[in-house]
Design a protein around this motif. Structure first.
Motif, PDB file in Angstrom:
ATOM      1  N   UNK A  13      25.789  21.218  82.210  1.00 47.01           N
ATOM      2  CA  UNK A  13      26.421  20.448  83.283  1.00 47.01           C
ATOM      3  C   UNK A  13      27.943  20.559  83.259  1.00 47.01           C
ATOM      4  N   UNK A  14      28.487  21.125  82.192  1.00 50.51           N
ATOM      5  CA  UNK A  14      29.927  21.321  82.130  1.00 50.51           C
ATOM      6  C   UNK A  14      30.388  22.346  83.148  1.00 50.51           C
ATOM      7  N   UNK A  15      31.685  22.438  83.319  1.00 51.17           N
ATOM      8  CA  UNK A  15      32.211  23.329  84.355  1.00 51.17           C
ATOM      9  C   UNK A  15      31.900  24.792  84.059  1.00 51.17           C
ATOM     10  N   UNK A  16      32.036  25.214  82.815  1.00 50.47           N
ATOM     11  CA  UNK A  16      31.662  26.581  82.469  1.00 50.47           C
ATOM     12  C   UNK A  16      30.146  26.738  82.454  1.00 50.47           C
ATOM     13  N   UNK A  17      29.449  25.726  81.952  1.00 52.02           N
ATOM     14  CA  UNK A  17      27.993  25.799  81.892  1.00 52.02           C
ATOM     15  C   UNK A  17      27.365  25.979  83.262  1.00 52.02           C
ATOM     16  N   UNK A  31      16.450  35.582  83.273  1.00 54.50           N
ATOM     17  CA  UNK A  31      15.590  34.467  83.673  1.00 54.50           C
ATOM     18  C   UNK A  31      16.063  33.204  82.972  1.00 54.50           C
ATOM     19  N   UNK A  32      16.405  32.191  83.746  1.00 58.79           N
ATOM     20  CA  UNK A  32      16.786  30.911  83.173  1.00 58.79           C
ATOM     21  C   UNK A  32      15.517  30.170  82.745  1.00 58.79           C
ATOM     22  N   UNK A  33      15.391  29.908  81.441  1.00 63.45           N
ATOM     23  CA  UNK A  33      14.205  29.202  80.946  1.00 63.45           C
ATOM     24  C   UNK A  33      14.537  27.815  80.428  1.00 63.45           C
ATOM     25  N   UNK A  34      15.824  27.533  80.188  1.00 65.67           N
ATOM     26  CA  UNK A  34      16.198  26.204  79.711  1.00 65.67           C
ATOM     27  C   UNK A  34      17.659  25.932  80.017  1.00 65.67           C
ATOM     28  N   UNK A  35      17.953  24.667  80.315  1.00 66.36           N
ATOM     29  CA  UNK A  35      19.329  24.190  80.487  1.00 66.36           C
ATOM     30  C   UNK A  35      19.417  22.857  79.759  1.00 66.36           C
TER      31      UNK A  35
END
Length: 267
Positions: A13-17, A31-35
């Motif tokens: 949730x950070x600006x770079x993230x 593939x995004x599998x986790x945040x």
């Protein structure tokens, strides 16, 4: 069709993230599998960054996210206080860490390198992923061979937690590899205000400016008889770091060991 690289993002949730999440979602090879972000737990990662829902809910706890999602790579843009623990957690699950957060000691990096090699996986700790910033560092190191009188001024916003920046420290390290220690300035100089001459590093000084309205700039100034040379890099948008992060995520799949500095894997 080649298998996609599965990516988890810490500090999502950070600006770079958020920029990393968007970059991963927009690349068909990833593939995004986790945040992971405690303050956004339960939110869809796509919605969090202003895109369509992607079916990946933000998790509050890194270890749980890694255990469930089994990513190939963890990209971390968190804080100096948490990054070492996050990196060790990634290695515990055999996940390749790509770290854009500062806060590691040389001893930490050496130990993490050993762990990566034992596991047969790659890792990267990079104070800066900007290709322009890496070139600035390389040019500064080259210039210091011929103009050893040097000072660094780095500028960031007033919410940055560490000073000096990781980029300025990395620049100083590269300069020191090719420049013998030379204590600059008048040997009798005195600071009438404590810290006026900046932080001391191997004979030269690093100055940190922290102001609202500033994003990220660094200037390396060389002085010689009758002349000066200034090498400067300015960043205006966090998206400018994403080509480097993208390259790092893909490159970290190809080697074993922990590399310190994006310049070592730049094509």
């Amino acid at each position: 069709m080649p298998q996609k690289i599965k990516v988890a993002v810490a500090g999502a949730r950070g600006r770079m993230g958020q920029e990393v999440v968007k970059m991963v979602l927009q690349d068909p090879e990833l593939e995004l599998v986790a945040a992971v972000s405690p303050s956004a737990a339960g939110v869809d990662a796509g919605r969090m960054v202003g895109m369509e829902s992607v079916g990946v809910q933000v998790e509050s706890e890194l270890e749980t996210a890694l255990r469930i999602s089994k990513p190939d790579v963890l990209v971390d843009f968190t804080t100096p206080q948490t990054v070492l623990h996050n990196t060790e957690t990634a290695l515990k699950y055999g996940v390749r860490p790509v770290i854009g957060t500062t806060g590691f000691t040389p001893e930490d990096i050496e130990r993490l390198d050993k762990q990566c090699k034992e596991l047969g996986i790659g890792g990267l700790i990079a104070p800066n992923f900007s290709i322009g910033a890496i070139l600035m560092m390389k040019f500064a190191a080259e210039a210091s061979k011929y103009m050893p009188h040097v000072e660094i001024i780095e500028y960031h916003g007033d919410q940055k937690l560490d000073a000096p920046s990781g980029t300025s420290i990395k620049t100083a390290e590269l300069i020191s590899e090719v420049r013998q220690e030379l204590r600059q300035g008048n040997p009798k100089e005195e600071e009438t205000i404590d810290g006026a001459r900046g932080g001391y590093y191997n004979g030269f000084r690093i100055h940190s400016v922290r102001l609202p309205g500033v994003f990220a700039q660094q200037e390396v100034i060389f002085g010689a008889f009758g002349q000066t040379l200034k090498i400067r890099h300015d960043s205006y948008d966090r998206a400018g770091y994403m080509p480097g992060v993208n390259q790092a995520v893909k490159k970290v799949m190809t080697y074993a060991g922990m590399i310190y500095g994006f310049e070592h894997i730049m094509d």
